[in-house]
Design an enzyme around this catalytic site. Structure first.
Site, mmCIF file in Angstrom:
data_model
loop_
_atom_site.group_PDB
_atom_site.id
_atom_site.type_symbol
_atom_site.label_atom_id
_atom_site.label_comp_id
_atom_site.label_asym_id
_atom_site.label_seq_id
_atom_site.Cartn_x
_atom_site.Cartn_y
_atom_site.Cartn_z
ATOM 1 N N ASP A 1 40.969 24.281 48.440
ATOM 2 C CA ASP A 1 41.224 25.603 47.879
ATOM 3 C C ASP A 1 41.043 26.701 48.926
ATOM 4 O OD1 ASP A 1 41.848 24.632 45.378
ATOM 5 O OD2 ASP A 1 39.813 24.839 44.606
ATOM 6 N N ARG B 1 23.076 47.713 36.841
ATOM 7 C CA ARG B 1 22.105 47.531 37.912
ATOM 8 C C ARG B 1 22.006 46.022 38.111
ATOM 9 N NH1 ARG B 1 18.764 50.662 40.270
ATOM 10 N NH2 ARG B 1 16.984 49.221 40.215
ATOM 11 N N ASP C 1 22.752 42.498 41.226
ATOM 12 C CA ASP C 1 22.942 42.055 42.611
ATOM 13 C C ASP C 1 24.370 42.295 43.080
ATOM 14 O OD1 ASP C 1 20.355 41.237 42.926
ATOM 15 O OD2 ASP C 1 20.749 39.097 42.700
ATOM 16 N N ALA D 1 36.099 30.377 40.226
ATOM 17 C CA ALA D 1 35.364 30.443 41.481
ATOM 18 C C ALA D 1 34.011 31.139 41.264
ATOM 19 C CB ALA D 1 36.210 31.142 42.544
ATOM 20 N N SER E 1 33.124 33.918 39.869
ATOM 21 C CA SER E 1 32.907 34.459 38.526
ATOM 22 C C SER E 1 32.390 33.386 37.570
ATOM 23 C CB SER E 1 34.214 35.058 37.985
ATOM 24 O OG SER E 1 34.051 35.536 36.667
#
Length: 290
Positions: free
Chosen positions: A68, A169, A171, A183, A185
């Site tokens: 990929d 708020r 990372d 992927a 997500s």
């Protein structure tokens, strides 16, 4: 239609690259197909810029021989060319590849007679801008705002079109296409989206508020994300490649690109069947009832 010329992008770092290349070259040469062989670009800090400077080729088909990641690189190198990209999988998962490396000799005869279907995959255009810079980018899988090595959380206000979405708020924040939904997500808890859907998905990475979850939005509207004045610094990535740094008061606008990606698949490839195999969904391995 018969394929007259192909461009092959091969990842020589893969264990089975050499035997696959030999088999592929034998078939192409025997069929009298013109060939242009290219190696994948080595991973480096300015990889996105290196891929974006590739010329637009003339060919009937591009073959990405790797996994990929190789297909993603190939899509970046030749974006806007409109030439179908076929993936030969000699990598690990291979969600968007069509042919297993061990079946090159058997399947290439069909492919050279255009016995494949084209799936037009949604891609992303994005703009990163603040008082000091304006950077544009493109992605097939996803655009990601991530704090990187910054110890502070990023604070992001997000809008879809003219409507406020929410404040995060976290990372980081992922905007993924249907292709990219399997992927980063997905690893961050987002949904799997069929590539036929005209949608995008916004997925927060480790949000401070546990009620912040993925949101699927219409792909016809732009998504605007702004780092608040009190936010930590961040990095904007496209398909895992660094695009730009983002400081407080930076705005990132993401929308569907006009440069969709034509990916070639064998006609019998079933997206849901691929998911079942790659993600080990099937119940075949469970003990049978007695």
């Amino acid at each position: 239609m018969k394929i007259g010329k192909v461009i092959i992008v091969i990842n020589h770092a893969k264990a089975h690259a050499r035997p696959t290349a030999i088999a592929l070259k034998e078939v192409l040469t025997r069929e009298g197909v013109a060939q242009e062989w290219l190696a994948t670009v080595p991973l480096k800090h300015n990889l996105y810029e290196a891929l974006a400077t590739e010329r637009l080729p003339k060919a009937d088909l591009i073959i990405a021989c790797g996994g990929d990641g190789t297909l993603l690189q190939t899509a970046h190198r030749f974006r806007g060319a409109g030439i179908p990209i076929l993936g030969i999988n000699i990598g690990y998962l291979g969600f968007v590849t069509s042919v297993d490396g061990e079946r090159v000799a058997e399947e290439m005869h069909r492919i050279l007679r255009a016995d494949f279907v084209i799936s037009q995959r949604t891609a992303l255009d994005l703009v990163v801008q603040n008082a000091q810079q304006r950077v544009t980018g493109w992605a097939l899988n996803d655009a990601v705002i991530i704090r990187g090595d910054n110890p502070r959380l990023v604070s992001i206000s997000a809008r879809v079109g003219q409507r406020a979405l929410t404040n995060y708020r976290c990372d980081g924040l992922i905007v993924a296409t249907p292709t990219g939904s399997t992927a980063y997500s997905l690893a961050a808890g987002g949904p799997i989206i069929s590539p036929e859907c005209n949608v995008l998905v916004v997925t927060p990475i480790c949000p401070q508020s546990l009620t912040n979850r993925s949101v699927v939005v219409n792909s016809t509207e732009p998504i605007e994300m702004r780092l608040e004045a009190h936010s930590g610094r961040a990095v904007v990535q496209v398909d895992g490649m660094t695009l730009a740094k983002a400081t407080p008061n930076t705005t990132i606008i993401v929308e569907s690109s006009r440069d969709s990606v034509p990916i070639a698949f064998l006609p019998e490839i079933n997206y849901y069947d691929t998911l079942g195999k790659k993600l080990l969904w099937r119940g075949d391995g469970f003990p049978k009832p007695t």
